[in-house]
Write an enzyme that holds these catalytic residues in place. Structure first.
Site, PDB file in Angstrom:
ATOM      1  N   ILE A  31     -19.579 -11.899  -0.893  1.00  0.00           N
ATOM      2  CA  ILE A  31     -20.392 -10.994  -1.703  1.00  0.00           C
ATOM      3  C   ILE A  31     -21.795 -10.807  -1.117  1.00  0.00           C
ATOM      4  CG2 ILE A  31     -21.458 -12.639  -3.313  1.00  0.00           C
ATOM      5  CD1 ILE A  31     -20.410 -10.819  -5.589  1.00  0.00           C
ATOM      6  N   ASN A  86     -19.141 -25.504   5.055  1.00  0.00           N
ATOM      7  CA  ASN A  86     -20.288 -26.254   4.557  1.00  0.00           C
ATOM      8  C   ASN A  86     -19.751 -27.357   3.649  1.00  0.00           C
ATOM      9  OD1 ASN A  86     -22.184 -24.529   5.819  1.00  0.00           O
ATOM     10  ND2 ASN A  86     -21.992 -23.060   4.146  1.00  0.00           N
ATOM     11  N   GLN A  93     -23.456 -26.133   0.885  1.00  0.00           N
ATOM     12  CA  GLN A  93     -22.318 -25.735   0.049  1.00  0.00           C
ATOM     13  C   GLN A  93     -22.813 -25.409  -1.357  1.00  0.00           C
ATOM     14  OE1 GLN A  93     -19.087 -28.602  -0.185  1.00  0.00           O
ATOM     15  NE2 GLN A  93     -17.767 -27.175  -1.299  1.00  0.00           N
ATOM     16  N   HIS A  99     -13.729 -23.851   1.248  1.00  0.00           N
ATOM     17  CA  HIS A  99     -13.502 -22.519   1.819  1.00  0.00           C
ATOM     18  C   HIS A  99     -14.024 -22.503   3.250  1.00  0.00           C
ATOM     19  CE1 HIS A  99     -17.354 -22.703  -0.284  1.00  0.00           C
ATOM     20  NE2 HIS A  99     -17.828 -21.906   0.660  1.00  0.00           N
ATOM     21  N   HIS A 101     -15.652 -20.105   6.179  1.00  0.00           N
ATOM     22  CA  HIS A 101     -16.336 -18.830   6.440  1.00  0.00           C
ATOM     23  C   HIS A 101     -15.892 -18.325   7.808  1.00  0.00           C
ATOM     24  CE1 HIS A 101     -19.769 -19.338   3.418  1.00  0.00           C
ATOM     25  NE2 HIS A 101     -19.330 -20.581   3.505  1.00  0.00           N
TER      26      HIS A 101
END
Ligand code: AMP
Length: 115
Positions: A31, A86, A93, A99, A101
């Site tokens: 986002i 992270n 994080q 997750h 990236h």
């Protein structure tokens, strides 16, 4: 484990710009992208952070790496992308659901590890 926004995205409770999905993970456009391509690869099974992963998670972690390569290929950036995890607030994080990236489409300073 907290009900994070990524769990809500996986459950379809909040919208996201999905670029890939399979049985074990989804990938969405970040986002707040830090590069022209900034995609998050998120396992459907929540793990708070990478350091919490256990031997039982080995296949899932491998799956995420393979998915990242395939998504990069799908997006046409498989020649040059950076994969970042992270781990922990001290490392930046902010969402405590593991997750990866995928960052691409900008120049990476030679020899620079991050940023
Ligand atoms: P991290 O700082 O490694 O935990 O990364 C969390 C990432 O999630 C950040 O890059 C945020 O911009 C991104 N993010 C937060 N909320 C959303 C959302 N609703 N949809 C897509 N990306 C998000």
């Amino acid at each position: 484990m907290a009900d994070t926004k990524f769990a809500k995205i996986i459950a379809g409770e909040i919208p996201a710009d999905k670029v890939y999905e399979d049985e074990h993970c989804i990938a969405i456009n970040d986002i707040n992208p830090q590069a022209p391509v900034h995609v998050l690869v998120i396992p459907k099974q929540p793990i708070e952070k990478l350091a919490d992963a256990r031997p039982d998670d080995q296949a899932l972690l491998g799956h995420l790496m393979l998915a990242a390569g395939n998504i990069a290929r799908q997006l046409g950036v498989d020649d040059a992308f950076r994969l970042i995890v992270n781990n922990g607030a001290g490392a930046g994080q902010t969402v405590f659901h593991l997750h990866l990236h995928i960052i691409a489409g900008r120049s990476f300073a030679e020899g620079k590890m991050v940023g």
